[in-house]
Design a protein around this motif. Structure first.
Motif, PDB file in Angstrom:
ATOM      1  N   GLY A  48      12.107  10.435 -20.761  1.00 43.28           N
ATOM      2  CA  GLY A  48      11.421  11.639 -21.210  1.00 43.28           C
ATOM      3  C   GLY A  48       9.985  11.682 -20.731  1.00 43.28           C
ATOM      4  N   PRO A  49       9.215  12.593 -21.295  1.00 39.79           N
ATOM      5  CA  PRO A  49       7.826  12.769 -20.862  1.00 39.79           C
ATOM      6  C   PRO A  49       6.936  11.575 -21.194  1.00 39.79           C
ATOM      7  CG  PRO A  49       8.280  14.106 -22.796  1.00 39.79           C
ATOM      8  CD  PRO A  49       9.590  13.493 -22.375  1.00 39.79           C
ATOM      9  N   ILE A  50       5.903  11.439 -20.411  1.00 40.02           N
ATOM     10  CA  ILE A  50       4.898  10.397 -20.607  1.00 40.02           C
ATOM     11  C   ILE A  50       3.562  11.078 -20.879  1.00 40.02           C
ATOM     12  CG2 ILE A  50       3.617   8.510 -19.518  1.00 40.02           C
ATOM     13  CD1 ILE A  50       6.123   8.050 -17.740  1.00 40.02           C
ATOM     14  N   LEU A  51       2.939  10.709 -21.987  1.00 42.48           N
ATOM     15  CA  LEU A  51       1.576  11.162 -22.240  1.00 42.48           C
ATOM     16  C   LEU A  51       0.652  10.232 -21.469  1.00 42.48           C
ATOM     17  CD1 LEU A  51       1.738  11.662 -26.100  1.00 42.48           C
ATOM     18  CD2 LEU A  51       1.844  13.425 -24.337  1.00 42.48           C
ATOM     19  N   SER A  52      -0.230  10.775 -20.678  1.00 41.15           N
ATOM     20  CA  SER A  52      -1.116   9.920 -19.893  1.00 41.15           C
ATOM     21  C   SER A  52      -2.569  10.142 -20.283  1.00 41.15           C
ATOM     22  CB  SER A  52      -0.919  10.165 -18.396  1.00 41.15           C
ATOM     23  OG  SER A  52      -1.188  11.498 -18.055  1.00 41.15           O
ATOM     24  N   PHE A  53      -3.310   9.055 -20.231  1.00 41.83           N
ATOM     25  CA  PHE A  53      -4.713   9.035 -20.608  1.00 41.83           C
ATOM     26  C   PHE A  53      -5.505   8.289 -19.552  1.00 41.83           C
ATOM     27  CE2 PHE A  53      -2.049   9.041 -24.354  1.00 41.83           C
ATOM     28  CZ  PHE A  53      -2.593  10.050 -25.123  1.00 41.83           C
ATOM     29  N   THR A  54      -6.715   8.748 -19.283  1.00 39.58           N
ATOM     30  CA  THR A  54      -7.592   7.979 -18.415  1.00 39.58           C
ATOM     31  C   THR A  54      -8.018   6.725 -19.175  1.00 39.58           C
ATOM     32  OG1 THR A  54      -9.625   9.020 -19.192  1.00 39.58           O
ATOM     33  CG2 THR A  54      -8.495  10.081 -17.326  1.00 39.58           C
ATOM     34  N   ASP A  55      -8.561   5.763 -18.462  1.00 39.86           N
ATOM     35  CA  ASP A  55      -9.068   4.553 -19.128  1.00 39.86           C
ATOM     36  C   ASP A  55     -10.111   4.906 -20.188  1.00 39.86           C
ATOM     37  OD1 ASP A  55      -7.474   2.742 -17.673  1.00 39.86           O
ATOM     38  OD2 ASP A  55      -8.971   2.576 -16.074  1.00 39.86           O
ATOM     39  N   ALA A  56     -11.008   5.835 -19.871  1.00 39.58           N
ATOM     40  CA  ALA A  56     -12.064   6.216 -20.819  1.00 39.58           C
ATOM     41  C   ALA A  56     -11.472   6.886 -22.064  1.00 39.58           C
ATOM     42  CB  ALA A  56     -13.073   7.144 -20.142  1.00 39.58           C
ATOM     43  N   GLU A  57     -10.488   7.744 -21.879  1.00 38.67           N
ATOM     44  CA  GLU A  57      -9.841   8.397 -23.025  1.00 38.67           C
ATOM     45  C   GLU A  57      -9.153   7.368 -23.918  1.00 38.67           C
ATOM     46  OE1 GLU A  57      -8.739  12.721 -21.016  1.00 38.67           O
ATOM     47  OE2 GLU A  57      -7.365  11.027 -20.758  1.00 38.67           O
ATOM     48  N   TRP A  58      -8.438   6.432 -23.298  1.00 36.28           N
ATOM     49  CA  TRP A  58      -7.733   5.404 -24.075  1.00 36.28           C
ATOM     50  C   TRP A  58      -8.728   4.517 -24.822  1.00 36.28           C
ATOM     51  CZ3 TRP A  58      -3.017   4.800 -25.787  1.00 36.28           C
ATOM     52  CH2 TRP A  58      -2.665   3.573 -26.346  1.00 36.28           C
TER      53      TRP A  58
END
Length: 70
Positions: free
Chosen positions: A43-53
Motif C-alpha cells: 500500500g501507500p507509503i507516507l514519506s518524510f524528509t529527515d528534518a520533518e522526521w
C-alpha cells in the motif's frame, strides 16, 4: 506529497512492542523516512524528509505530541 525518496530496497522495521497486525513499519533511506501499514506492505507509503522526521520524533519525546485524554 512525493518527496522523491526510493524505498525499493529499504529495510522495514516494526516495533518490538508490536504484538498483532495493527502496526506500522518505518524505513530509513537516504534523505528521509517512510512509514507504512504492516498489514498492507504494497500500500501507500507516507514519506518524510529527515528534518520533518526529526521534528516529529522530538515532539513525541518532549510530550508535545500525545494522545488526547478522553
Amino acid at each position: 506529497m512525493d518527496k522523491g525518496l526510493d524505498f525499493t530496497d529499504a529495510t522495514w522495521i516494526k516495533s518490538v512492542r508490536s504484538w498483532d497486525e495493527n502496526c506500522v513499519e518505518v524505513a530509513f533511506v537516504s534523505g528521509g523516512v517512510g512509514v507504512r501499514d504492516s498489514k498492507n506492505t504494497d500500500g501507500p507509503i507516507l514519506s518524510f524528509t529527515d528534518a520533518e522526521w526529526d521534528a516529529f520524533a522530538a515532539g513525541v519525546k518532549d510530550g508535545e505530541i500525545r494522545r488526547p485524554l478522553a
